[in-house]
Design a protein around this motif. Structure first.
Motif, PDB file in Angstrom:
ATOM      1  N   LYS A  50       0.851  -1.176   0.000  1.00  0.00           N
ATOM      2  CA  LYS A  50       0.000   0.000   0.000  1.00  0.00           C
ATOM      3  C   LYS A  50       0.889   1.228   0.000  1.00  0.00           C
ATOM      4  O   LYS A  50       1.725   1.394   0.891  1.00  0.00           O
ATOM      5  CB  LYS A  50      -0.931   0.029   1.220  1.00  0.00           C
ATOM      6  CG  LYS A  50      -1.911   1.211   1.182  1.00  0.00           C
ATOM      7  CD  LYS A  50      -2.902   1.162   2.332  1.00  0.00           C
ATOM      8  CE  LYS A  50      -3.894   2.315   2.239  1.00  0.00           C
ATOM      9  NZ  LYS A  50      -4.877   2.269   3.356  1.00  0.00           N
ATOM     10  N   SER A  52       1.782   4.990   0.576  1.00  0.00           N
ATOM     11  CA  SER A  52       1.334   6.040   1.484  1.00  0.00           C
ATOM     12  C   SER A  52       0.906   7.278   0.699  1.00  0.00           C
ATOM     13  O   SER A  52       1.548   7.669  -0.277  1.00  0.00           O
ATOM     14  CB  SER A  52       2.454   6.404   2.456  1.00  0.00           C
ATOM     15  OG  SER A  52       2.086   7.511   3.252  1.00  0.00           O
ATOM     16  N   THR A  53      -0.179   7.893   1.130  1.00  0.00           N
ATOM     17  CA  THR A  53      -0.635   9.166   0.539  1.00  0.00           C
ATOM     18  C   THR A  53      -0.405  10.327   1.489  1.00  0.00           C
ATOM     19  O   THR A  53      -0.974  11.401   1.331  1.00  0.00           O
ATOM     20  CB  THR A  53      -2.126   9.082   0.175  1.00  0.00           C
ATOM     21  OG1 THR A  53      -2.887   8.763   1.364  1.00  0.00           O
ATOM     22  CG2 THR A  53      -2.378   8.018  -0.884  1.00  0.00           C
ATOM     23  N   ASP A  54       0.432  10.107   2.497  1.00  0.00           N
ATOM     24  CA  ASP A  54       0.738  11.148   3.475  1.00  0.00           C
ATOM     25  C   ASP A  54       1.392  12.333   2.773  1.00  0.00           C
ATOM     26  O   ASP A  54       2.411  12.182   2.090  1.00  0.00           O
ATOM     27  CB  ASP A  54       1.693  10.575   4.539  1.00  0.00           C
ATOM     28  CG  ASP A  54       1.803  11.469   5.765  1.00  0.00           C
ATOM     29  OD1 ASP A  54       1.843  12.702   5.600  1.00  0.00           O
ATOM     30  OD2 ASP A  54       1.856  10.934   6.885  1.00  0.00           O
ATOM     31  N   PHE A  57       5.058  12.659   3.429  1.00  0.00           N
ATOM     32  CA  PHE A  57       5.745  11.384   3.314  1.00  0.00           C
ATOM     33  C   PHE A  57       7.255  11.546   3.195  1.00  0.00           C
ATOM     34  O   PHE A  57       8.024  10.907   3.930  1.00  0.00           O
ATOM     35  CB  PHE A  57       5.206  10.620   2.098  1.00  0.00           C
ATOM     36  CG  PHE A  57       5.893   9.318   1.847  1.00  0.00           C
ATOM     37  CD1 PHE A  57       5.562   8.186   2.577  1.00  0.00           C
ATOM     38  CD2 PHE A  57       6.898   9.206   0.882  1.00  0.00           C
ATOM     39  CE1 PHE A  57       6.200   6.970   2.355  1.00  0.00           C
ATOM     40  CE2 PHE A  57       7.540   7.994   0.659  1.00  0.00           C
ATOM     41  CZ  PHE A  57       7.192   6.883   1.401  1.00  0.00           C
ATOM     42  N   ASP A 164       3.767   5.191  15.001  1.00  0.00           N
ATOM     43  CA  ASP A 164       2.822   5.448  13.914  1.00  0.00           C
ATOM     44  C   ASP A 164       1.800   6.500  14.336  1.00  0.00           C
ATOM     45  O   ASP A 164       1.893   7.104  15.402  1.00  0.00           O
ATOM     46  CB  ASP A 164       2.153   4.160  13.447  1.00  0.00           C
ATOM     47  CG  ASP A 164       1.333   3.497  14.541  1.00  0.00           C
ATOM     48  OD1 ASP A 164       0.933   4.189  15.502  1.00  0.00           O
ATOM     49  OD2 ASP A 164       1.075   2.277  14.444  1.00  0.00           O
ATOM     50  N   THR A 189       5.945   7.978  11.719  1.00  0.00           N
ATOM     51  CA  THR A 189       6.109   7.417  10.380  1.00  0.00           C
ATOM     52  C   THR A 189       4.961   7.900   9.501  1.00  0.00           C
ATOM     53  O   THR A 189       3.895   8.278  10.002  1.00  0.00           O
ATOM     54  CB  THR A 189       6.103   5.878  10.428  1.00  0.00           C
ATOM     55  OG1 THR A 189       4.849   5.431  10.975  1.00  0.00           O
ATOM     56  CG2 THR A 189       7.247   5.354  11.294  1.00  0.00           C
ATOM     57  N   PRO A 190       5.124   7.886   8.176  1.00  0.00           N
ATOM     58  CA  PRO A 190       4.010   8.253   7.297  1.00  0.00           C
ATOM     59  C   PRO A 190       2.841   7.282   7.476  1.00  0.00           C
ATOM     60  O   PRO A 190       3.026   6.138   7.884  1.00  0.00           O
ATOM     61  CB  PRO A 190       4.615   8.154   5.894  1.00  0.00           C
ATOM     62  CG  PRO A 190       6.093   8.213   6.096  1.00  0.00           C
ATOM     63  CD  PRO A 190       6.353   7.579   7.425  1.00  0.00           C
ATOM     64  N   THR A 191       1.644   7.740   7.163  1.00  0.00           N
ATOM     65  CA  THR A 191       0.494   6.840   7.192  1.00  0.00           C
ATOM     66  C   THR A 191       0.705   5.710   6.188  1.00  0.00           C
ATOM     67  O   THR A 191       1.311   5.897   5.126  1.00  0.00           O
ATOM     68  CB  THR A 191      -0.798   7.600   6.843  1.00  0.00           C
ATOM     69  OG1 THR A 191      -0.637   8.231   5.556  1.00  0.00           O
ATOM     70  CG2 THR A 191      -1.092   8.673   7.877  1.00  0.00           C
ATOM     71  N   SER A 192       0.221   4.525   6.536  1.00  0.00           N
ATOM     72  CA  SER A 192       0.338   3.333   5.681  1.00  0.00           C
ATOM     73  C   SER A 192       1.800   3.008   5.362  1.00  0.00           C
ATOM     74  O   SER A 192       2.126   2.574   4.252  1.00  0.00           O
ATOM     75  CB  SER A 192      -0.445   3.525   4.368  1.00  0.00           C
ATOM     76  OG  SER A 192      -1.792   3.810   4.627  1.00  0.00           O
ATOM     77  N   ALA A 193       2.677   3.213   6.322  1.00  0.00           N
ATOM     78  CA  ALA A 193       4.102   2.921   6.112  1.00  0.00           C
ATOM     79  C   ALA A 193       4.684   2.258   7.354  1.00  0.00           C
ATOM     80  O   ALA A 193       5.721   2.664   7.869  1.00  0.00           O
ATOM     81  CB  ALA A 193       4.866   4.195   5.764  1.00  0.00           C
ATOM     82  N   SER A 194       4.006   1.209   7.823  1.00  0.00           N
ATOM     83  CA  SER A 194       4.481   0.522   9.018  1.00  0.00           C
ATOM     84  C   SER A 194       5.839  -0.129   8.799  1.00  0.00           C
ATOM     85  O   SER A 194       6.573  -0.388   9.763  1.00  0.00           O
ATOM     86  CB  SER A 194       3.459  -0.540   9.452  1.00  0.00           C
ATOM     87  OG  SER A 194       3.257  -1.497   8.424  1.00  0.00           O
TER      88      SER A 194
END
Length: 265
Positions: A50, A52-54, A57, A164, A189-194
């Motif tokens: 996925k 990230s759209t942060d 980012f 996160d 961390t950026p969203t959707s970047a675990s």
């Protein structure tokens, strides 16, 4: 054949097999397999991702990776997260032990005995883990974990936490606690970047070596095993060494985006 493998699919399937590619190209199946091995092509494999759209980012990647590659002096960098909903599972029938030529076997169904959560802070330099188990993962439990970190880290060191964007990490109570404890510095961390948080690698370790095949008839038994596993880990900790620079990560992502339709590059 390589172009066909990368850019097309057979009429009756979602991906090529060596047999279907051989039929389509007129080559032998062994030749197709040999060429695929040479170029590292595995059409039968697929992994999830996925992007990230942060909007921040790039800045967040540079911030977190900078901590990994060049930790600040007189400070400790800890990767923090919660592994929630760890289930205490007991199999409906006894596990059949491994025998020569026969793997361990267990029933497909199980009995649920409850859940717990593991709060963990991984020291990126030493690999040691500050851990705590709680039945819930609200702001109250996170504050208790912050206090445990505060008590565990020498008072003359600053504490940089990589974590996160979970709402529990940003509540007013947590912000007030951070104001009263200025040696703590949060790096999100950026969203959707675990994948950018090294503690996720530790969670994969404990999942593979304890949780996934563990048999626990109660939450108490599960928590006892988790604490024991943490103790053994900290006796001989092993740090996870981050090697890629921020520029390498961003370049790699940009390359993939250029190959994806409607990505906006």
């Amino acid at each position: 054949m390589i172009v066909e493998t990368l850019e097309s699919m057979p009429r009756n399937a979602t991906h090529w097999s060596s047999r279907s590619m051989a039929a389509a190209t007129g080559l032998s199946q062994s030749t197709v397999s040999r060429i695929w091995r040479t170029f590292g092509l595995q059409p039968w494999r697929a992994e999830s991702f996925k992007l990230s759209t942060d909007p921040l980012f790039v800045d967040k990647v540079r911030d977190v990776v900078g901590l990994y590659l060049d930790p600040p002096e007189r400070a400790l960098v800890l990767c923090v997260d919660e592994k929630s909903q760890i289930q205490a599972l007991d199999r409906s029938q006894p596990v059949l032990p491994m025998q020569p030529g026969v793997p361990e076997r267990r029933s497909h169904d199980y009995l649920r005995a409850g859940v717990t959560s593991l709060f963990a802070a991984l020291d990126v330099v030493s690999g040691t883990v500050i851990g705590s188990v709680h039945r819930r993962h609200r702001q109250q439990e996170f504050l208790r974990f912050l206090r445990k970190i505060d008590a565990s880290v020498p008072a003359d060191l600053d504490v940089h936490l990589v974590l996160d964007n979970y709402a529990t990490h940003k509540t007013p109570a947590v912000k007030r606690w951070l104001l009263r404890n200025p040696r703590f510095h949060l790096h999100f961390t950026p969203t959707s970047a675990s994948w950018l948080n090294l503690v996720e690698r530790f969670f994969a370790e404990i999942t593979n070596k304890l949780i996934r095949r563990g048999v626990h008839r109660s939450v108490v038994a599960l928590e006892k095993d988790i604490r024991a596993w943490l103790t053994v880990w900290n006796e001989q900790p092993r740090p996870y060494v981050w090697t890629k620079t921020a520029d390498e990560i961003l370049t790699s992502l940009a390359t993939y985006c250029k190959r994806i339709k409607d990505s906006g590059h």
